[in-house]
Scaffold this active site. Structure first.
Site, short mmCIF file in Angstrom:
data_model
loop_
_atom_site.label_atom_id
_atom_site.label_comp_id
_atom_site.label_asym_id
_atom_site.label_seq_id
_atom_site.Cartn_x
_atom_site.Cartn_y
_atom_site.Cartn_z
N LYS A 197 1.09 5.38 -6.33
CA LYS A 197 2.25 5.55 -7.21
C LYS A 197 2.23 6.99 -7.73
O LYS A 197 1.14 7.51 -8.04
CB LYS A 197 2.14 4.55 -8.36
CG LYS A 197 3.34 4.55 -9.31
CD LYS A 197 3.21 3.49 -10.40
CE LYS A 197 4.43 3.46 -11.33
NZ LYS A 197 4.32 2.44 -12.38
N SER A 237 8.33 -0.64 -13.10
CA SER A 237 8.54 0.69 -12.62
C SER A 237 7.88 0.99 -11.27
O SER A 237 8.26 1.96 -10.63
CB SER A 237 7.99 1.68 -13.65
OG SER A 237 6.59 1.55 -13.77
N SER A 264 5.14 -3.69 -15.00
CA SER A 264 5.52 -2.76 -13.93
C SER A 264 4.76 -2.93 -12.62
O SER A 264 5.11 -2.29 -11.63
CB SER A 264 5.37 -1.31 -14.40
OG SER A 264 6.43 -0.96 -15.25
#
Lengths: 95, 484
Positions: B76, B151, B175
């Site tokens: 990420k 997210s 997330s």
């Protein structure tokens, strides 16, 4: 709880974020609805509840005050917007 | 090869069915072919990847490879990667090659994994749909007109579509779990303090926690083993030994007590989600698991408390972006104040600004007690609810989200509606507990996620409970047709 566009301007200044005048009404509307939403918390009596600052209620770990990092000024300044002679440059502060 | 799990790929590497270079090339080719459709990757690190794969092949042929040596994966874009752009989904860091590796990145590198690239995400991890990213929305591989969740939306979409065998994510209010549910993959948010936050760009420091996102619980166990552990550089890292999470995956579940929080099954739970959950519960009953209804009476206050605590912490954390030392700086500032105001006004997107403003307000003189302190007290009530429940049962089970993936653009006009899509996941972060999501079926053609919540540092149990389900079912092996 309802915020005005002027109050939003003040908060934005505290946070040092420029917001266009045309946007401050929208922010006022959004922030007011968020504040109304979080006001649900007020329905609960929390008089004798200790606040929870840490998920595990652990104390902050301490370490001896010793230098552990090497100086990497050149590496760190290589990604800065403006540097000169090892210093970060900003607009003139003192006349 | 992209339909295989990490342990299958690791076995293939060991038995020389394919090399790490061949494996890495396969995934790079898939990224080249599909990323334009999905927008899951912000940066592809092809040269780094091929060099790392070559080094891994040398280790493997020398016979000294570990369980993850030569396995490609992606990070990420919230994790700092030395010399590689680390954007955090923001214009503010669009020009930021991190000057060091995050602990998680260094650990996975040491384990011999190969970095394919950096994954798209909501700006500074603030969002539930990946629509706040500076780099544009990620598409859900199961339904291109739907969001992948957020997210960690890029991570979930990339794993679901087989562009990477596994990825890292971070979870502040759901997330990892919510996008895992929306994209039909398995994701684990560990106990607060289990995985180092050093080099993981801060959003809300008392809630943020990194974790694995992969196809199966077994894969998450392998990943977590490499990611977890004490780190001196993170002052909230907890010094507890990391167990071998793969060793307990197959433990028998007979006699296990599982709690069903009634608040998770009331209200506006989508009927397709409810149905998939019922079938999963029936599957567990066949294994001898005992179910019990329990109550988390204060859970309804978790989203309001979160939207005071998280913005407050974010307003403080994001004060560092000042246009002086790194990142975006506005053009021709006329004085220092103008430099701050315009750098931050131009560098942050709308949702990030909303949250900084809310946090600034909540922490400002005269309002602190009414908002931040109040929210911290509510947080205690929520954590106590979990504590009581976990004295009665071993694990809690419920839906990860109230509905499957929603449409792109459906909730962008209404921040509160967006926030409520995390209604089942947020409380777990407030309490600091571990939670995971795994796929348990489909509703309206979209994946449904089931959430498991365990006691502090009981990740091994969650992985065991998830793994046994995945041994009996094959939802986690499904691939979206377009990416099969």
């Amino acid at each position: 709880m309802s915020l005005t566009a002027d109050e939003v301007k003040n908060i934005a200044y505290l946070a040092r974020i420029q917001i266009d005048a045309s946007d401050s009404e929208n922010y006022a509307k959004d922030l007011s609805s968020i504040l109304d939403f979080v006001a649900q918390m007020n329905a609960v009596d929390t008089e004798n509840v200790p606040p929870m600052a840490h998920p595990l209620d652990l104390p902050q770990r301490l370490r001896p005050d010793e230098v552990t990092e090497e100086n990497q000024r050149e590496l760190f300044q290589s990604i800065a917007p403006a540097v000169e002679a090892g210093l970060y440059l900003v607009p003139k502060v003192i006349e | 090869m992209h339909d295989k799990t990490l342990s299958e790929l690791a076995a293939g590497l060991k038995q020389r069915e394919f090399s790490s270079q061949e494996l890495t090339r396969h995934f790079l080719d898939r990224i080249a072919r599909h990323n334009e459709t999905l927008n899951a990757f912000v940066t592809v690190t092809e040269e780094h990847a091929m060099a790392a794969a070559q080094a891994a092949d040398a280790r493997l042929s020398g016979g000294d490879g570990g369980p993850l040596t030569g396995i490609p994966l992606a990070q990420k874009d919230i994790f700092c990667t030395l010399g590689i752009k680390t954007s955090c989904g923001s214009k503010m860091l669009d020009n930021f090659p991190a000057p060091y590796d995050a602990t998680v990145v260094a650990k996975l590198k040491d384990a011999g994994t190969v970095l394919l690239g950096k994954l798209n995400m909501d700006e500074f991890a603030m969002g539930s749909s990946n629509e706040t990213s500076y780099y544009g929305t990620v598409k859900n591989p199961w339904r291109l007109d739907c969001v992948p969740g957020g997210s960690s939306g890029g991570s979930a979409a990339a794993v679901a579509a087989g562009l990477t065998p596994a990825a890292t994510g971070t979870d502040t209010g759901g997330s990892i779990r919510q996008p895992a549910a929306f994209c039909g993959i398995t994701g684990l948010k560990p106990t607060y303090g289990r995985v180092s936050r050093w080099g993981m760009i801060a959003f809300a420091s008392s809630l943020d926690q990194g974790g694995p996102m992969a196809r199966s619980a077994e894969d998450c166990a392998l990943m977590l083993g490499a990611m977890a552990g004490f780190d001196e550089k993170d002052s909230t890292s907890v010094n507890q030994p990391v167990p071998d999470y793969t060793a307990t995956l197959n433990q028998d579940l007979a006699g296990l007590k599982v709690g069903l929080p009634k608040e998770f099954f009331e209200g506006e739970l989508d009927s397709g989600v409810a149905q998939a959950l019922e079938q999963a519960i029936a599957e567990y009953k066949k294994m001898g698991v005992a179910f019990k209804e329990i109550s988390l009476p204060n859970i309804g206050l978790s989203v309001p408390a979160y939207y005071v605590i998280a913005p407050s912490e974010c307003s403080s954390n994001l004060a560092r972006y000042d246009g002086v030392r790194y990142g975006y700086r506005c053009q021709d500032p006329k004085d220092l104040e103008d430099l701050y105001l315009r750098t931050r006004g131009e560098g942050f997107g709308a949702e990030v600004k909303r949250r900084i403003l809310i946090g600034t307000y909540a922490l400002s003189a005269g309002y602190y007690d009414a908002y931040y302190l109040k929210a911290q007290k509510i947080r205690r009530l929520i954590a106590d609810d979990f504590k009581r429940a976990l004295e009665e049962v071993d694990v809690l089970l419920g839906p990860t989200t109230p509905t499957p993936a929603f449409g792109i653009g459906e909730k962008t006009g209404d921040p509160i509606a967006m926030y409520l899509s995390d209604i089942f996941t947020i409380a777990v972060n407030l309490a600091g507990l571990p939670g995971m999501s795994l796929p348990v079926g489909f509703a309206d053609g979209k994946p449904v996620g089931m959430q498991l919540i365990g006691n502090y540092f009981d990740e091994a149990r969650l992985l065991n409970v998830a793994h046994r389900y995945q041994q009996a079912t094959d939802w986690h092996r499904r691939l979206p047709e377009q990416f099969a």
